[in-house]
Design a protein around this motif. Structure first.
Motif, PDB file in Angstrom:
ATOM      1  N   ASP A  80       0.852  -1.184   0.000  1.00 23.33           N
ATOM      2  CA  ASP A  80       0.000   0.000   0.000  1.00 23.33           C
ATOM      3  C   ASP A  80       0.894   1.242   0.000  1.00 23.33           C
ATOM      4  O   ASP A  80       1.563   1.526   0.999  1.00 23.33           O
ATOM      5  CB  ASP A  80      -0.891   0.005   1.240  1.00 23.33           C
ATOM      6  CG  ASP A  80      -1.883   1.158   1.238  1.00 23.33           C
ATOM      7  OD1 ASP A  80      -1.740   2.069   0.391  1.00 23.33           O
ATOM      8  OD2 ASP A  80      -2.807   1.145   2.072  1.00 23.33           O
ATOM      9  N   PRO A  81       0.935   1.974  -1.105  1.00 22.76           N
ATOM     10  CA  PRO A  81       1.852   3.122  -1.186  1.00 22.76           C
ATOM     11  C   PRO A  81       1.484   4.265  -0.254  1.00 22.76           C
ATOM     12  O   PRO A  81       2.309   5.150  -0.001  1.00 22.76           O
ATOM     13  CB  PRO A  81       1.744   3.553  -2.652  1.00 22.76           C
ATOM     14  CG  PRO A  81       0.399   3.086  -3.092  1.00 22.76           C
ATOM     15  CD  PRO A  81       0.153   1.811  -2.339  1.00 22.76           C
ATOM     16  N   LYS A 116       3.739  10.382 -10.456  1.00 21.82           N
ATOM     17  CA  LYS A 116       4.516   9.771  -9.371  1.00 21.82           C
ATOM     18  C   LYS A 116       3.607   8.940  -8.473  1.00 21.82           C
ATOM     19  O   LYS A 116       3.954   7.822  -8.079  1.00 21.82           O
ATOM     20  CB  LYS A 116       5.211  10.861  -8.562  1.00 21.82           C
ATOM     21  CG  LYS A 116       6.083  10.337  -7.434  1.00 21.82           C
ATOM     22  CD  LYS A 116       6.788  11.488  -6.711  1.00 21.82           C
ATOM     23  CE  LYS A 116       7.672  10.992  -5.583  1.00 21.82           C
ATOM     24  NZ  LYS A 116       8.373  12.126  -4.893  1.00 21.82           N
ATOM     25  N   HIS A 117       2.436   9.477  -8.167  1.00 22.68           N
ATOM     26  CA  HIS A 117       1.484   8.743  -7.336  1.00 22.68           C
ATOM     27  C   HIS A 117       1.024   7.462  -8.036  1.00 22.68           C
ATOM     28  O   HIS A 117       0.962   6.389  -7.424  1.00 22.68           O
ATOM     29  CB  HIS A 117       0.286   9.624  -6.996  1.00 22.68           C
ATOM     30  CG  HIS A 117      -0.713   8.967  -6.093  1.00 22.68           C
ATOM     31  ND1 HIS A 117      -0.490   8.764  -4.750  1.00 22.68           N
ATOM     32  CD2 HIS A 117      -1.937   8.428  -6.350  1.00 22.68           C
ATOM     33  CE1 HIS A 117      -1.535   8.146  -4.210  1.00 22.68           C
ATOM     34  NE2 HIS A 117      -2.427   7.934  -5.159  1.00 22.68           N
ATOM     35  N   ILE A 168       2.626   5.808 -10.381  1.00 24.30           N
ATOM     36  CA  ILE A 168       3.764   4.877 -10.453  1.00 24.30           C
ATOM     37  C   ILE A 168       3.860   4.091  -9.149  1.00 24.30           C
ATOM     38  O   ILE A 168       4.069   2.874  -9.152  1.00 24.30           O
ATOM     39  CB  ILE A 168       5.071   5.644 -10.749  1.00 24.30           C
ATOM     40  CG1 ILE A 168       5.065   6.165 -12.192  1.00 24.30           C
ATOM     41  CG2 ILE A 168       6.294   4.753 -10.525  1.00 24.30           C
ATOM     42  CD1 ILE A 168       6.173   7.156 -12.487  1.00 24.30           C
ATOM     43  N   LYS A 169       3.716   4.781  -8.024  1.00 22.80           N
ATOM     44  CA  LYS A 169       3.748   4.103  -6.733  1.00 22.80           C
ATOM     45  C   LYS A 169       2.631   3.069  -6.618  1.00 22.80           C
ATOM     46  O   LYS A 169       2.842   1.959  -6.107  1.00 22.80           O
ATOM     47  CB  LYS A 169       3.618   5.123  -5.597  1.00 22.80           C
ATOM     48  CG  LYS A 169       4.845   5.979  -5.365  1.00 22.80           C
ATOM     49  CD  LYS A 169       4.627   6.899  -4.181  1.00 22.80           C
ATOM     50  CE  LYS A 169       5.867   7.713  -3.853  1.00 22.80           C
ATOM     51  NZ  LYS A 169       5.648   8.589  -2.667  1.00 22.80           N
ATOM     52  N   GLU A 170       1.454   3.432  -7.079  1.00 24.89           N
ATOM     53  CA  GLU A 170       0.328   2.496  -7.001  1.00 24.89           C
ATOM     54  C   GLU A 170       0.577   1.253  -7.842  1.00 24.89           C
ATOM     55  O   GLU A 170       0.305   0.126  -7.412  1.00 24.89           O
ATOM     56  CB  GLU A 170      -0.963   3.188  -7.446  1.00 24.89           C
ATOM     57  CG  GLU A 170      -1.505   4.195  -6.448  1.00 24.89           C
ATOM     58  CD  GLU A 170      -2.874   4.700  -6.844  1.00 24.89           C
ATOM     59  OE1 GLU A 170      -3.145   4.808  -8.061  1.00 24.89           O
ATOM     60  OE2 GLU A 170      -3.684   4.993  -5.940  1.00 24.89           O
ATOM     61  N   MET A 171       1.102   1.438  -9.058  1.00 28.12           N
ATOM     62  CA  MET A 171       1.368   0.281  -9.916  1.00 28.12           C
ATOM     63  C   MET A 171       2.497  -0.572  -9.357  1.00 28.12           C
ATOM     64  O   MET A 171       2.432  -1.806  -9.393  1.00 28.12           O
ATOM     65  CB  MET A 171       1.683   0.760 -11.343  1.00 28.12           C
ATOM     66  CG  MET A 171       0.449   1.172 -12.119  1.00 28.12           C
ATOM     67  SD  MET A 171       0.790   1.737 -13.803  1.00 28.12           S
ATOM     68  CE  MET A 171       1.190   3.447 -13.502  1.00 28.12           C
ATOM     69  N   MET A 172       3.531   0.067  -8.834  1.00 35.15           N
ATOM     70  CA  MET A 172       4.611  -0.695  -8.204  1.00 35.15           C
ATOM     71  C   MET A 172       4.094  -1.468  -7.002  1.00 35.15           C
ATOM     72  O   MET A 172       4.422  -2.650  -6.811  1.00 35.15           O
ATOM     73  CB  MET A 172       5.743   0.253  -7.778  1.00 35.15           C
ATOM     74  CG  MET A 172       6.572   0.797  -8.925  1.00 35.15           C
ATOM     75  SD  MET A 172       7.710   2.127  -8.419  1.00 35.15           S
ATOM     76  CE  MET A 172       8.565   1.371  -7.045  1.00 35.15           C
TER      77      MET A 172
END
Length: 501
Positions: free
Chosen positions: A129-130, A456-457, A459-463
Motif C-alpha cells: 500500500d503506497p 509519481k502517485h 507509479i507508486k500504485e502500480m509498483m
C-alpha cells in the motif's frame, strides 16, 4: 493559371448564427486569419482553407457558437490511394517542395506500450500500500562502479557524478526557438519543484534560466549553438545530441522567422538567420571520435558532471549503445520514432526509425549480455504518454524517461502539427510576441508540476500492485510484463512472456 488542387480545406468551420454575437474573439485569437468580420453583412465569416484544427477559437468562444469539423471525403474510397495520399501528391505537384510537419508520427503503427500488461500480486505475494508503506521512486542517472565497498555501514566507493531524480520522468530536449521561453520557464520551475530535470535542447540556455542549473541538462548538438564553457558549467549534466527520434539521419533547422532578438542572443547567431544543425558532427565519424568529445566535455567541466549521448532508435541501436557505453558516456538517451519535433520532413517522420519499446529492450539486453549495463544509464524517449508507459519502460530496461509531447499537451498543446509555421495559437511553438504571451509561465509551471505529481502517485500504485517498493527492483524486471496480441518474435525482442505463462 491552373487549378490549385491542394486547396481543398482539411477542416470546416461550423458557426451557429443564433449563438454567434459577433464579439470577434475568434478573429483576435486566430493567428492563421481564418475568421474575419464582414462589415457589410455584420456577421463573422471563415476561410476554411486556412484552418489548422487547433481549436483555439472553439475553446474561447464565449457562447459556444463554433465547432471545427473534418471535411467530408471528396475522393472515391481506396485503401491504397487514400485521401491523405492524394492531397500530399497535389501539394508537392504544385509546390515542388519537401512536405514539412510538426509533432510526432501519427500513423497507425503498433503502439507496443498498449500490448504490454503489468503483473499484479495476489495471495501468496502481498501487494504494498503506497499510502501506508514507503515507496522509493528515486533514481540516479550516471555510470555505476562494478562493485561497492562499505566500512562500518558507510559507502567507501567514490561514485562518478550522478543526477538524482525524485521521479523517473524528465522534460525532453525542446530548444528555445522551437518552443517559447514561457514554456521553458514553466518546465524549469516544475523540474526544480518536483526533483526532476529539464533539457535545454540545442538552442542554448536563456540567461533568465541559469538559476535553475542544478535541474538543467544542457545539450551539445552539431550546430554548437551557445556552447561555451559558461554554458557547459551552467547545467548539472551535458547531453551530446547525435540523433532525434522524429527524424533519424536528419539535422535540425530553425527558420529565420523564428530567430528573434531573444533567440539570437541565446543561440549566438544573427537575428533572422536560419539556424542549421547538420546531422553529422563534423568532428565525429567514429566511436573513437565520439569518445574524444565525451572526454573533452568531461575535462572541460573537471569530471563533475555526467555526460550522455542522445541517439535515434534505429535497427542497430543495440550495437550503437554498446559503443557509446564503451566510449565513456554516463547515460544514453534513446529516442523512438514517435518522438515529437518542431519541424521534420513528413516522409522522414513517418517512415524512418523504430519504436522505442523494441529499441530499449534490445539495447538493455545487449549491455547486460556484455556485462557493461552498470556503466551507463538509459533514458527512454518518444511516445511516453502516461505513467503506465513509464512503468513499462522501466521494466523493459530504462532508468528514466523523457517526456516532450506530453509536457506540451499539459501546457495546452492541441497537436495541430503546425509547429513549423511559427503560428502556434496556443503560444507554445512560436516566437511571435503576440502569441507567446498566451502561455503564462506560472500556469505552465503549476500544470507541469501537477502532471509529475500525479504520475509519481500512479507509479507508486502500480509498483505497489506488483509487490515492488523500489524502482531498482522494477528496472529490467520483465517478469512483471506480459505481451498481448504480439507474435513470438516481438515477445522475444521485448523479452516478455505471453499472458498465462
Amino acid at each position: 493559371m491552373g487549378l490549385n488542387l491542394s486547396q481543398q480545406p482539411q477542416f470546416i468551420v461550423e458557426r451557429d448564427p443564433e449563438r454567434c454575437i459577433g464579439c470577434r474573439v475568434c478573429e483576435n485569437q486566430c493567428a492563421n486569419l481564418v475568421h474575419t468580420w464582414d462589415e457589410e453583412l455584420q456577421v463573422m465569416a471563415a476561410n476554411d482553407e486556412l484552418c489548422v484544427g487547433c481549436h483555439r477559437c472553439v475553446e474561447l468562444c464565449p457562447t459556444r457558437a463554433l465547432n471545427i469539423g473534418l471535411t467530408p471525403l471528396r475522393f472515391r474510397p481506396n485503401a491504397q490511394w487514400t485521401d491523405r495520399t492524394i492531397k500530399e501528391i497535389y501539394q508537392q505537384a504544385e509546390s515542388g517542395q519537401v512536405l514539412l510537419t510538426g509533432m510526432g508520427n501519427d500513423r497507425d503503427y503498433r503502439i507496443y506500450w498498449d500490448h504490454l500488461l503489468l503483473n499484479a500480486c495476489q495471495v501468496t505475494n502481498p501487494s504494498i500500500d503506497p499510502l501506508r508503506e514507503p515507496m522509493e521512486t528515486k533514481t540516479f542517472i550516471g555510470s555505476k562502479p562494478d562493485a561497492l565497498t562499505f566500512k562500518d555501514g558507510r559507502l567507501e566507493t567514490k561514485l562518478p557524478p550522478q543526477l538524482e531524480l525524485e521521479v523517473p520522468v524528465l522534460f525532453a530536449a525542446m530548444s528555445l526557438g522551437a518552443i517559447s521561453l514561457n514554456v521553458h520557464k514553466g518546465m524549469t520551475r516544475a523540474a526544480e519543484s518536483e526533483g526532476s530535470m529539464y533539457n535545454t535542447g540545442e538552442g542554448g540556455l536563456h540567461k533568465d534560466l541559469r538559476k535553475y542549473g542544478k535541474n538543467t541538462i544542457v545539450q551539445v548538438a552539431s550546430g554548437r549553438f551557445a556552447v561555451d564553457i559558461d554554458y557547459l558549467e551552467a547545467g548539472a549534466a551535458i547531453e551530446i545530441k547525435i540523433g532525434q527520434g522524429a527524424k533519424p539521419g536528419i539535422g535540425g533547422h530553425l527558420p529565420g522567422s523564428k530567430v528573434t532578438q531573444l533567440i539570437s542572443e541565446t543561440r549566438m547567431i544573427p537575428t533572422g538567420s536560419d539556424a542549421l544543425s547538420p546531422y553529422p558532427h563534423h568532428d565525429i565519424y567514429s566511436i573513437e571520435d565520439l569518445k574524444q568529445l565525451i572526454y573533452t566535455l568531461k575535462e572541460a567541466t573537471r569530471y563533475r558532471k555526467p555526460v550522455g549521448v542522445k541517439i535515434s532508435a534505429v535497427h542497430n541501436v543495440a550495437a550503437i549503445a554498446s559503443g557509446i557505453a564503451r566510449a565513456g558516456a554516463d547515460f544514453i538517451t534513446i529516442d523512438g520514432f514517435r518522438g515529437g519535433t518542431g519541424a521534420a520532413p513528413l516522409r522522414i517522420r513517418d517512415n524512418v526509425g523504430i519504436p522505442i519499446e523494441l529499441a530499449l529492450a534490445s539495447a538493455d539486453n545487449r549491455l547486460r549480455d556484455e556485462g557493461i549495463r552498470n556503466r551507463v544509464s538509459i533514458i527512454a524517449a518518444g511516445s511516453i504518454r502516461n505513467s503506465a508507459d513509464v512503468v513499462k519502460a522501466i521494466a523493459l530496461g530504462a532508468d528514466a524517461v523523457y517526456i516532450g509531447t506530453a509536457a506540451l499537451v499539459a501546457v495546452g498543446c492541441h497537436l495541430c502539427q503546425k509547429c513549423h509555421t511559427g503560428k502556434c495559437n496556443w503560444g507554445i511553438a512560436t516566437q511571435d510576441p503576440w502569441l507567446v504571451k498566451r502561455v503564462n509561465p506560472e500556469v505552465a509551471y503549476r500544470r507541469l508540476s501537477n502532471l509529475l505529481r500525479a504520475w509519481k502517485h500512479e507509479i507508486k500504485e502500480m509498483m505497489g500492485g506488483m509487490g515492488i517498493n523500489s524502482l531498482d527492483s522494477l528496472r529490467s524486471n520483465r517478469l512483471m510484463l506480459r505481451g498481448i496480441n504480439l507474435d513470438a518474435k516481438e515477445r522475444e525482442i521485448l523479452g516478455v512472456l505471453a499472458p498465462g505463462e
